[in-house]
Design a protein around this motif. Structure first.
Motif, PDB file in Angstrom:
ATOM      1  N   PRO A 140       0.753  -1.216   0.084  1.00 26.90           N
ATOM      2  CA  PRO A 140      -0.032   0.092  -0.043  1.00 26.90           C
ATOM      3  C   PRO A 140       0.696   1.165  -0.040  1.00 26.90           C
ATOM      4  O   PRO A 140       0.158   2.264  -0.567  1.00 26.90           O
ATOM      5  CB  PRO A 140      -1.002  -0.151   1.196  1.00 26.90           C
ATOM      6  CG  PRO A 140      -0.196  -1.195   2.093  1.00 26.90           C
ATOM      7  CD  PRO A 140       0.402  -2.124   1.068  1.00 26.90           C
ATOM      8  N   SER A 141       2.141   1.346   0.713  1.00 30.82           N
ATOM      9  CA  SER A 141       2.855   2.563   0.580  1.00 30.82           C
ATOM     10  C   SER A 141       3.187   2.874  -0.714  1.00 30.82           C
ATOM     11  O   SER A 141       3.136   4.010  -1.336  1.00 30.82           O
ATOM     12  CB  SER A 141       4.083   2.307   1.688  1.00 30.82           C
ATOM     13  OG  SER A 141       3.748   2.037   2.929  1.00 30.82           O
ATOM     14  N   LYS A 142       3.871   1.914  -1.368  1.00 33.72           N
ATOM     15  CA  LYS A 142       4.392   2.173  -2.883  1.00 33.72           C
ATOM     16  C   LYS A 142       3.252   2.429  -3.755  1.00 33.72           C
ATOM     17  O   LYS A 142       3.293   3.393  -4.520  1.00 33.72           O
ATOM     18  CB  LYS A 142       5.125   0.861  -3.220  1.00 33.72           C
ATOM     19  CG  LYS A 142       5.452   0.942  -4.910  1.00 33.72           C
ATOM     20  CD  LYS A 142       6.344  -0.504  -5.327  1.00 33.72           C
ATOM     21  CE  LYS A 142       6.601  -0.319  -6.555  1.00 33.72           C
ATOM     22  NZ  LYS A 142       7.464  -1.508  -6.940  1.00 33.72           N
ATOM     23  N   GLU A 143       2.151   1.733  -3.550  1.00 33.57           N
ATOM     24  CA  GLU A 143       0.869   2.029  -4.416  1.00 33.57           C
ATOM     25  C   GLU A 143       0.231   3.380  -4.103  1.00 33.57           C
ATOM     26  O   GLU A 143      -0.142   4.168  -5.112  1.00 33.57           O
ATOM     27  CB  GLU A 143      -0.250   0.980  -4.144  1.00 33.57           C
ATOM     28  CG  GLU A 143      -1.338   1.189  -4.909  1.00 33.57           C
ATOM     29  CD  GLU A 143      -0.954   1.049  -6.395  1.00 33.57           C
ATOM     30  OE1 GLU A 143      -0.173   0.587  -6.921  1.00 33.57           O
ATOM     31  OE2 GLU A 143      -1.840   1.950  -7.291  1.00 33.57           O
ATOM     32  N   ALA A 144       0.330   3.948  -2.868  1.00 37.11           N
ATOM     33  CA  ALA A 144      -0.223   5.062  -2.684  1.00 37.11           C
ATOM     34  C   ALA A 144       0.544   6.546  -3.258  1.00 37.11           C
ATOM     35  O   ALA A 144      -0.169   7.461  -3.909  1.00 37.11           O
ATOM     36  CB  ALA A 144      -0.158   5.453  -1.095  1.00 37.11           C
ATOM     37  N   ILE A 145       1.904   6.146  -3.314  1.00 40.05           N
ATOM     38  CA  ILE A 145       2.613   7.186  -4.280  1.00 40.05           C
ATOM     39  C   ILE A 145       2.355   7.110  -5.644  1.00 40.05           C
ATOM     40  O   ILE A 145       2.170   8.055  -6.429  1.00 40.05           O
ATOM     41  CB  ILE A 145       4.187   7.023  -3.885  1.00 40.05           C
ATOM     42  CG1 ILE A 145       4.499   7.173  -2.409  1.00 40.05           C
ATOM     43  CG2 ILE A 145       5.129   7.826  -4.833  1.00 40.05           C
ATOM     44  CD1 ILE A 145       5.977   6.712  -2.111  1.00 40.05           C
ATOM     45  N   LEU A 146       2.326   5.549  -6.146  1.00 41.83           N
ATOM     46  CA  LEU A 146       2.075   5.598  -7.522  1.00 41.83           C
ATOM     47  C   LEU A 146       0.771   6.169  -8.112  1.00 41.83           C
ATOM     48  O   LEU A 146       0.491   6.820  -8.889  1.00 41.83           O
ATOM     49  CB  LEU A 146       2.246   4.116  -8.005  1.00 41.83           C
ATOM     50  CG  LEU A 146       3.486   3.678  -7.885  1.00 41.83           C
ATOM     51  CD1 LEU A 146       3.582   2.052  -8.017  1.00 41.83           C
ATOM     52  CD2 LEU A 146       4.424   4.106  -9.035  1.00 41.83           C
ATOM     53  N   ASP A 147      -0.147   5.890  -7.260  1.00 37.87           N
ATOM     54  CA  ASP A 147      -1.613   6.439  -7.259  1.00 37.87           C
ATOM     55  C   ASP A 147      -1.652   7.835  -7.309  1.00 37.87           C
ATOM     56  O   ASP A 147      -2.352   8.340  -8.214  1.00 37.87           O
ATOM     57  CB  ASP A 147      -2.595   5.671  -6.303  1.00 37.87           C
ATOM     58  CG  ASP A 147      -4.010   5.909  -6.413  1.00 37.87           C
ATOM     59  OD1 ASP A 147      -4.470   5.844  -7.585  1.00 37.87           O
ATOM     60  OD2 ASP A 147      -4.363   6.680  -5.589  1.00 37.87           O
ATOM     61  N   PHE A 148      -1.022   8.508  -6.111  1.00 35.36           N
ATOM     62  CA  PHE A 148      -1.199  10.002  -6.346  1.00 35.36           C
ATOM     63  C   PHE A 148      -0.473  10.534  -7.546  1.00 35.36           C
ATOM     64  O   PHE A 148      -1.204  11.212  -8.181  1.00 35.36           O
ATOM     65  CB  PHE A 148      -0.285  10.499  -5.185  1.00 35.36           C
ATOM     66  CG  PHE A 148      -0.182  11.847  -5.224  1.00 35.36           C
ATOM     67  CD1 PHE A 148      -0.975  12.575  -4.805  1.00 35.36           C
ATOM     68  CD2 PHE A 148       1.176  12.450  -5.631  1.00 35.36           C
ATOM     69  CE1 PHE A 148      -0.987  14.044  -4.991  1.00 35.36           C
ATOM     70  CE2 PHE A 148       1.503  13.809  -5.787  1.00 35.36           C
ATOM     71  CZ  PHE A 148       0.494  14.688  -5.229  1.00 35.36           C
ATOM     72  N   VAL A 149       0.572  10.025  -8.180  1.00 38.54           N
ATOM     73  CA  VAL A 149       0.966  10.455  -9.258  1.00 38.54           C
ATOM     74  C   VAL A 149       0.438  10.399 -10.444  1.00 38.54           C
ATOM     75  O   VAL A 149       0.108  11.194 -11.560  1.00 38.54           O
ATOM     76  CB  VAL A 149       2.555  10.247  -9.543  1.00 38.54           C
ATOM     77  CG1 VAL A 149       3.060  10.677 -11.026  1.00 38.54           C
ATOM     78  CG2 VAL A 149       3.527  10.608  -8.343  1.00 38.54           C
ATOM     79  N   ARG A 150      -0.251   9.175 -10.518  1.00 42.94           N
ATOM     80  CA  ARG A 150      -1.141   8.748 -11.527  1.00 42.94           C
ATOM     81  C   ARG A 150      -2.443   9.685 -11.755  1.00 42.94           C
ATOM     82  O   ARG A 150      -2.788  10.323 -12.776  1.00 42.94           O
ATOM     83  CB  ARG A 150      -1.745   7.110 -11.498  1.00 42.94           C
ATOM     84  CG  ARG A 150      -0.696   6.178 -12.330  1.00 42.94           C
ATOM     85  CD  ARG A 150      -1.498   4.823 -12.393  1.00 42.94           C
ATOM     86  NE  ARG A 150      -1.842   4.376 -11.121  1.00 42.94           N
ATOM     87  CZ  ARG A 150      -1.425   3.322 -10.194  1.00 42.94           C
ATOM     88  NH1 ARG A 150      -0.279   2.889 -10.912  1.00 42.94           N
ATOM     89  NH2 ARG A 150      -1.856   2.887  -9.280  1.00 42.94           N
ATOM     90  N   THR A 151      -2.938   9.848 -10.474  1.00 42.52           N
ATOM     91  CA  THR A 151      -4.093  10.600 -10.478  1.00 42.52           C
ATOM     92  C   THR A 151      -4.094  12.072 -10.835  1.00 42.52           C
ATOM     93  O   THR A 151      -5.059  12.502 -11.637  1.00 42.52           O
ATOM     94  CB  THR A 151      -4.797  10.566  -9.056  1.00 42.52           C
ATOM     95  OG1 THR A 151      -4.991   8.828  -8.933  1.00 42.52           O
ATOM     96  CG2 THR A 151      -6.211  11.165  -9.048  1.00 42.52           C
ATOM     97  N   THR A 152      -2.914  12.736 -10.361  1.00 42.08           N
ATOM     98  CA  THR A 152      -2.706  14.172 -10.333  1.00 42.08           C
ATOM     99  C   THR A 152      -2.087  14.444 -11.789  1.00 42.08           C
ATOM    100  O   THR A 152      -2.033  15.479 -12.277  1.00 42.08           O
ATOM    101  CB  THR A 152      -1.935  14.769  -9.341  1.00 42.08           C
ATOM    102  OG1 THR A 152      -0.401  13.921  -9.406  1.00 42.08           O
ATOM    103  CG2 THR A 152      -2.760  14.413  -8.024  1.00 42.08           C
TER     104      THR A 152
END
Lengths: 341, 341
Positions: free
Chosen positions: B41-53
């Motif tokens: 979840p930590s890695k995914e949170a960073i990837l998801d943040f960048v993807r979304t924004t």
């Protein structure tokens, strides 16, 4: 907002295109730089500076990450005469401030400002002006201040040209900004004006993002609103008076590198020019002389021009510039056009 | 110097390459981002943040000019335990300072520092430490200070790893910096450490240019040397204590935009995380918990970890992070590797 993004993207595309060139500069004749400058030594000095510092074969080549160019704003990028635009803003904000604090209506200097008596307003002391600046530039959240300035800028008009203040920018200087950025110079505003004030319009107006605005700046205080949301309040505590010696000090604070090129128009820019040209390699210092009473204004007192309350260009500064090889731009003779149509 | 330029050019090439992508992000499997992070979840949170924004079709798309990410340094980008590197620098500068001013040899706290008695040095009061900081960080020109720090960094070694301090940077965080920059995030250091100190190595070490370092900062004074050349002297006058509430204040001073992502590891980063996540749209706040006594250090006192003199991560901060949806990174569990080999 979408307009801004498109404009930025175009500027970036231009910069990326320039990267493709062997020497990192725009060479296409279609993109002839500085087209609203008359040919002559002033224009040539700018072109030569950029050519020399961006040509990898030059002994005075400057790596892109060191390419810093600093620009005073008032009188250098836009009109400052007869009164700094930010001071006009502060005076015109007084009614709103008094509305929120009615007890100020009968207190000086607010009473004088509300009277609308221009003669009396022009005689206000520096202390009185500082009171007006403190009342109109501090005490609110940074977000609220941005809203207030944006709103004012969209309605206010310069009395002589009947145009928004942000249109009274010098086309030849906008060309310099674009030309330098296309050659990977990072362009900064270094102004005696308020940092937060200029940041509101710097990107739209000059293509300079808010983080590249160095100005006179006060502290802020972090706190929480009633709902527990954090916000910053603008304090009347001065951190940096970004004028005279404050300009190199502000440049160090905000950038940390010595500029290779500096542009100004008054004694307030003297130390910035000295600091810039004291560095190694090729450096450029430019001072704009307002000598065009017809198309803009003429004031000095250098060269016998009339004295001015703003943007003082003394004969001593003129002489220092000449003896140091700084270039003095004559608005009258060097610029084909002053404003964009 | 040529090494640095090449490194920057590579980073820029990566950024330019990313611009070519439809959604402005690196998608090649060969460039899988955050490869030294364990999946979870930590890695995914960073990837998801960048993807979304950065996805133009996302309702939470952020225009590139607003993509600001701020990173604490000590304990977030490099090792801070058992003593901040800058404090080590100041202590190790004392002999040179005393050599220049021999009268200090018998005065406290310099006498204690010169004694080499680690136990006594670790007991120095905050006031004593401030005296040492003032004596070693101010009074010289900004150019001289840069020379002194550069020289020290090239010789100093961390006693545990026997490596230069600038090699004790966290590989997973360097990957985050690169990944965010490849997605057109502008990365800033926002540190309680000295702005001028960190600027000396920030570009080489993190790819962060000196104008993107926000730190604790004192004033400078402009003056002239005997030959009339202008220079800036570092003053003991504090302009900004860039810690706790000072972090959002420093961010406003130096950047003027609210970050979309903030990374920290201690109570000093609390207000920066609050300020960041209070903005509209998708925001990211990350706190790194030092829970790996084997590969690095373990300290809190959050989660029963031992207390530390540096980088205090309290249980209260831990609880606030959990309740606000900030992500807590476990160095032990989230990071495959701590340092580059």
């Amino acid at each position: 907002m979408s307009m801004d993004i498109r404009r930025r993207d175009l500027l970036k595309a231009a910069a990326v295109a320039a990267l493709g060139g062997v020497v990192g500069r725009v060479t296409s004749a279609a993109d002839a730089p500085l087209s609203s400058w008359n040919d002559g030594p002033s224009k040539e000095a700018i072109l030569d500076f950029v050519r020399t510092t961006t040509d990898r074969s030059s002994p005075r080549f400057v790596p892109p990450e060191q390419r810093i160019a600093t620009f005073d704003q008032d009188g250098t990028l836009w009109v400052e005469h007869p009164m700094y635009t930010q001071v006009v803003y502060c005076l015109e904000r007084v009614p709103a401030v008094v509305k929120a604090k009615p007890e100020l209506a009968s207190a000086e200097p607010f009473k004088t400002v509300l009277s609308g008596n221009r003669e009396a307003i022009s005689r206000l002391s520096t202390d009185d002006l500082l009171k007006i600046l403190a009342a109109t530039l501090t005490g609110m959240s940074v977000d609220q201040f941005e809203v207030e300035v944006k709103q004012w800028l969209s309605n206010a008009r310069d009395p002589r040209w009947k145009r928004p203040y942000t249109e009274l920018i010098y086309l030849p200087m906008i060309e310099v900004l674009n030309y330098m950025r296309a050659n990977r110079y990072k362009t900064y505003i270094v102004t005696g004006g308020g940092q937060d004030f200029v940041r509101v319009y710097s990107d739209k107006t000059y293509g300079i993002p808010c983080e590249q605005v160095v100005g006179t700046v006060g502290g802020t205080t972090f706190g929480y609103d009633k709902e527990g949301r954090p916000f910053l309040t603008k304090d009347p505590k001065l951190l940096l008076n970004d004028d005279n010696a404050g300009k190199p000090e502000g440049i160090h604070l905000m950038i940390g590198l010595r500029p290779f090129a500096a542009f100004g128009n008054s004694t307030g820019d003297r130390q910035m020019c000295e600091y810039t040209t004291a560095g190694d390699g090729k450096r450029l210092a430019i001072l704009i002389l307002h000598d065009d009473a017809t198309r803009e204004y003429a004031y000095g007192p250098a060269q016998g021009l009339p004295e001015s309350k703003v943007g003082t260009f003394t004969q001593a500064l003129y002489d220092e510039a000449k003896s140091n090889g700084w270039r003095i731009i004559s608005m009258k003779n060097d610029w084909k056009q002053i404003f964009a149509e």
